[in-house]
Motif scaffolding. Structure first.
Motif, PDB file in Angstrom:
ATOM      1  N   LEU A 119      -6.059   4.684   5.725  1.00 59.02           N
ATOM      2  CA  LEU A 119      -6.676   3.767   6.688  1.00 59.02           C
ATOM      3  C   LEU A 119      -6.075   2.363   6.581  1.00 59.02           C
ATOM      4  O   LEU A 119      -5.847   1.695   7.605  1.00 59.02           O
ATOM      5  CB  LEU A 119      -8.186   3.720   6.457  1.00 59.02           C
ATOM      6  N   ILE A 120      -5.793   1.905   5.364  1.00 59.17           N
ATOM      7  CA  ILE A 120      -5.155   0.588   5.202  1.00 59.17           C
ATOM      8  C   ILE A 120      -3.774   0.593   5.844  1.00 59.17           C
ATOM      9  O   ILE A 120      -3.390  -0.354   6.560  1.00 59.17           O
ATOM     10  CB  ILE A 120      -5.065   0.201   3.711  1.00 59.17           C
ATOM     11  N   THR A 137       0.831  -1.207   0.000  1.00 61.72           N
ATOM     12  CA  THR A 137       0.000   0.000   0.000  1.00 61.72           C
ATOM     13  C   THR A 137       0.863   1.254   0.000  1.00 61.72           C
ATOM     14  O   THR A 137       0.581   2.229  -0.709  1.00 61.72           O
ATOM     15  CB  THR A 137      -0.939   0.008   1.220  1.00 61.72           C
ATOM     16  N   TYR A 162      -8.750   5.818   1.884  1.00 62.85           N
ATOM     17  CA  TYR A 162      -8.575   4.394   2.154  1.00 62.85           C
ATOM     18  C   TYR A 162      -7.110   3.971   2.219  1.00 62.85           C
ATOM     19  O   TYR A 162      -6.758   3.050   2.975  1.00 62.85           O
ATOM     20  CB  TYR A 162      -9.329   3.545   1.124  1.00 62.85           C
ATOM     21  N   LEU A 163      -6.224   4.624   1.448  1.00 63.09           N
ATOM     22  CA  LEU A 163      -4.804   4.271   1.553  1.00 63.09           C
ATOM     23  C   LEU A 163      -4.291   4.543   2.970  1.00 63.09           C
ATOM     24  O   LEU A 163      -3.589   3.714   3.558  1.00 63.09           O
ATOM     25  CB  LEU A 163      -3.974   5.066   0.545  1.00 63.09           C
ATOM     26  N   GLU A 212      -1.272  11.339   1.430  1.00 67.58           N
ATOM     27  CA  GLU A 212      -2.222  10.400   2.033  1.00 67.58           C
ATOM     28  C   GLU A 212      -1.499   9.298   2.802  1.00 67.58           C
ATOM     29  O   GLU A 212      -1.985   8.844   3.842  1.00 67.58           O
ATOM     30  CB  GLU A 212      -3.123   9.790   0.963  1.00 67.58           C
ATOM     31  N   THR A 219     -12.663  12.758   4.304  1.00 64.28           N
ATOM     32  CA  THR A 219     -13.529  12.022   3.370  1.00 64.28           C
ATOM     33  C   THR A 219     -14.298  12.993   2.488  1.00 64.28           C
ATOM     34  O   THR A 219     -14.419  12.797   1.270  1.00 64.28           O
ATOM     35  CB  THR A 219     -14.505  11.114   4.144  1.00 64.28           C
ATOM     36  N   ARG A 242     -14.093  10.719  -1.057  1.00 59.55           N
ATOM     37  CA  ARG A 242     -14.054   9.278  -0.781  1.00 59.55           C
ATOM     38  C   ARG A 242     -13.343   9.104   0.557  1.00 59.55           C
ATOM     39  O   ARG A 242     -12.704  10.036   1.060  1.00 59.55           O
ATOM     40  CB  ARG A 242     -13.273   8.529  -1.871  1.00 59.55           C
ATOM     41  N   LEU A 243     -13.448   7.900   1.127  1.00 55.46           N
ATOM     42  CA  LEU A 243     -12.646   7.600   2.306  1.00 55.46           C
ATOM     43  C   LEU A 243     -11.160   7.654   1.947  1.00 55.46           C
ATOM     44  O   LEU A 243     -10.775   7.195   0.856  1.00 55.46           O
ATOM     45  CB  LEU A 243     -12.972   6.199   2.831  1.00 55.46           C
TER      46      LEU A 243
END
Length: 311
Positions: free
Chosen positions: A153-154, A87, A150-151, A99, A142, A147-148
């Motif tokens: 959060l992962i 990621t 997500y990178l 991010e 967000t 969008r969330l």
């Protein structure tokens, strides 16, 4: 040099290297994220194996083979760190360094959340406040991203889960990294073999410098982890916790100042909320550490006085 000062040097060295990783991974293009990850795994195994042979510390493998639960835990740790590495490499090479930095700012809050969800720990009011502000920050970001994030959060959850598994395993840094990389090495070698067979490999086909940089991925993976282990053995947890913000600050600087990634006002507000949460979280940790130290001193002084008076 005192052990404490050496610990700070080790910790600062580890986080400085991690902080400038975006500059390094940008140089590995046009290799794709999965090829870079495979090389990172394979050359990590080679580098750490040489280190363990030099230290004459290979006997631990025999004892590990007799501990199936530990091996299962190592498999879980290997999977989580592979997700984290992929990621991060993908984020850097798709021009989303800002991010990825957010992910490592959020990580301490995720570790606290995992402590509640997995270890059933009880949080202090300040920790709940930090988590609430962190959740608000994710909501603001967000809206900004559409969008969330997500990178981020992962990265935060994969490294938080990895930290949790590693804490339970309790393996030394070099030995743990070797076994984790060894678990991942078979699929990594298989993937690199497939790339070579199909003619899609970047390794050896771009330039001598590019090939050398891919090989160096192993050492650059292992060295900061070994420095971190040296710091963790010498520093108080609160000091180590404050040092960890060096890496995402540098990563954020790389993203905004060097790679010129956008930082609109709404995104800056989201980051500001994350930093506020981290200030609350860190201040609470420092206060709790001082309180614990004071209680220990209070318990020690009466005992010392009793010995001195012969009671």
């Amino acid at each position: 040099m005192t052990s404490l000062r050496l610990g700070y040097l080790y910790g600062l060295g580890a986080y400085l290297l991690w902080g400038f990783f975006p500059l390094y991974f940008k140089l590995l293009r046009p290799a794709g994220p999965l090829e870079i990850l495979a090389h990172r795994v394979v050359w990590s195994v080679a580098f750490v194996a040489l280190l363990l042979v030099a230290l004459r510390n290979v006997g631990f493998l025999r004892s590990l083979l007799r501990r199936p639960r530990t091996l299962a835990g190592i498999g879980a740790a290997a999977t989580l760190i592979a997700v984290n590495w992929f990621t991060y490499i993908y984020g850097v090479n798709s021009d989303r360094v800002v991010e990825t930095a957010l992910g490592y700012f959020i990580n301490p809050l995720v570790v606290v959340l995992l402590g509640v969800l997995v270890l059933r720990e009880r949080l202090r009011p300040a920790q709940w406040s930090a988590l609430g502000v962190g959740a608000l920050a994710v909501a603001v970001l967000t809206v900004d991203y559409g969008r969330l994030p997500y990178l981020a959060l992962i990265l935060a959850f994969s490294f938080g889960g990895y930290s949790l598994v590693k804490k339970r395993l309790g393996l030394p840094a070099a030995e743990g990294l070797f076994v984790e990389s060894a678990v991942l090495s078979l699929p990594a070698v298989g993937y690199l073999g497939w790339l070579a067979a199909t003619g899609d490999a970047a390794f050896g086909h771009v330039s001598a410098g590019h090939t050398a940089l891919l090989v160096l991925a192993g050492a650059l993976t292992a060295i900061p982890l070994l420095l971190f282990a040296g710091a963790a053995n010498r520093l108080p947890l609160t000091a180590l916790g404050m040092l960890q913000y060096v890496a995402p600050i540098l990563q954020l600087g790389c993203g905004v100042l060097i790679f010129h990634e956008p930082m609109p006002p709404a995104r800056l507000a989201g980051f500001a909320l994350v930093w506020l949460a981290l200030i609350v979280f860190t201040a609470d940790a420092v206060r709790q550490a001082r309180h614990t130290r004071r209680l220990r001193l209070d318990a020690t002084v009466p005992a010392t006085a009793a010995v001195a008076t012969g009671r």
